[in-house]
Scaffold this active site. Structure first.
Site, PDB file in Angstrom:
ATOM      1  CD  GLU A  98      54.712 -30.067  51.647  1.00 44.96           C
ATOM      2  OE1 GLU A  98      54.013 -28.921  51.215  1.00 44.96           O
ATOM      3  OE2 GLU A  98      54.550 -30.879  52.149  1.00 44.96           O
ATOM      4  CG  ASP A  99      52.527 -25.274  50.865  1.00 44.55           C
ATOM      5  OD1 ASP A  99      52.857 -26.343  51.373  1.00 44.55           O
ATOM      6  OD2 ASP A  99      51.418 -24.593  51.411  1.00 44.55           O
ATOM      7  CG  ASP A 115      54.942 -25.969  59.173  1.00 47.40           C
ATOM      8  OD1 ASP A 115      54.681 -27.127  59.103  1.00 47.40           O
ATOM      9  OD2 ASP A 115      53.899 -25.158  59.273  1.00 47.40           O
ATOM     10  CG  ASP A 135      44.631 -22.246  52.602  1.00 44.67           C
ATOM     11  OD1 ASP A 135      43.510 -22.896  53.067  1.00 44.67           O
ATOM     12  OD2 ASP A 135      45.739 -23.134  52.387  1.00 44.67           O
ATOM     13  CG  PHE A 140      49.023 -18.072  59.457  1.00 35.83           C
ATOM     14  CD1 PHE A 140      49.226 -19.435  59.996  1.00 35.83           C
ATOM     15  CD2 PHE A 140      48.233 -17.779  58.405  1.00 35.83           C
ATOM     16  CE1 PHE A 140      48.475 -20.370  59.469  1.00 35.83           C
ATOM     17  CE2 PHE A 140      47.603 -18.732  57.705  1.00 35.83           C
ATOM     18  CZ  PHE A 140      47.641 -20.283  58.245  1.00 35.83           C
ATOM     19  CB  VAL A 141      53.380 -16.385  55.266  1.00 34.24           C
ATOM     20  CG1 VAL A 141      54.134 -15.708  55.975  1.00 34.24           C
ATOM     21  CG2 VAL A 141      53.657 -17.812  54.966  1.00 34.24           C
TER      22      VAL A 141
END
Length: 211
Positions: free
Chosen positions: A126-127, A130, A186, A179-180
């Site tokens: 996974e990226d 959260d 993206d 938020f990254v």
């Protein structure tokens, strides 16, 4: 118990094990600050890749990257497997709970199903984790479809947003509650190609110009 890859089990957060702010005028105008540099990413992914390789020796693993955000991380991770376990295969699936917003929708969509996982030792790549909803849903699906084991590996762990008690086996970095973007991550299909991970300016996702 939850475990993380890395020296002494550390899970570095922005600035603890990586230099922050090393990039000056090279930042994208919509990025407020650099969180993890390209050099920091390469070093940490290498560490996790070597740890996974040792853990998966003799297991003919199947690494499944979750599209689209994890495609850069997955590509670097599989090349960091040293030594490469015999019979290693790579695949992808597509799942999302975001769409074009900054908040998870709570509804997990699997648009592209995984390949045959029956009897396989699967590594789910996974990226970012959260809320944990997407990861929990995918792990449950892979187990239901007959995976021998499912190991979870994420680039970023944003634990402050967790709403599902999901197990993460390997995590490269703890992520602050911001938020990254970059390195495959993206906002509304933008910023994926940035070589670093940075914090997006609020103006970039509130419909305002960053100029």
């Amino acid at each position: 118990p939850r475990r993380t890859s890395g020296p002494l089990g550390e899970q570095p957060e922005g600035g603890r094990s990586c230099e922050m702010g090393s990039r000056g005028g090279g930042l994208h105008p919509d990025v407020e600050r650099e969180l993890f540099s390209a050099e920091c990413l390469a070093a940490r992914v290498g560490e996790v890749g070597r740890a996974l390789a040792a853990e998966l020796e003799g297991k003919r693993p199947l690494l499944l990257g979750v599209l689209r955000g994890a495609f850069v991380f997955a590509a670097d991770l599989v090349r960091a497997l040293e030594p490469v376990p015999e019979g290693t295969e790579v695949g992808f699936l597509r799942a999302s709970s975001y769409g074009a917003g900054t908040e998870s929708s709570g509804q997990v969509r699997v648009d592209a199903p995984p390949p045959d996982v029956r009897g396989r030792h699967v590594v789910l790549v996974e990226d970012i984790v959260d809320t944990g909803r997407t990861l929990a849903a995918l792990v449950a699906r892979l187990r239901a479809e007959g995976a021998e084991s499912v190991t979870t590996c994420t680039l970023l762990d944003k634990a402050a947003r967790r709403v599902v008690d999901v197990h993460v086996d390997h995590s490269c970095f703890a992520c602050p509650d911001e938020f990254v973007v970059g390195y495959g991550l993206d906002f509304d299909e933008r910023y994926r190609t940035l070589p670093y991970i940075g914090v997006l300016k609020p103006a970039a996702y509130s419909g305002l110009s960053s100029d």
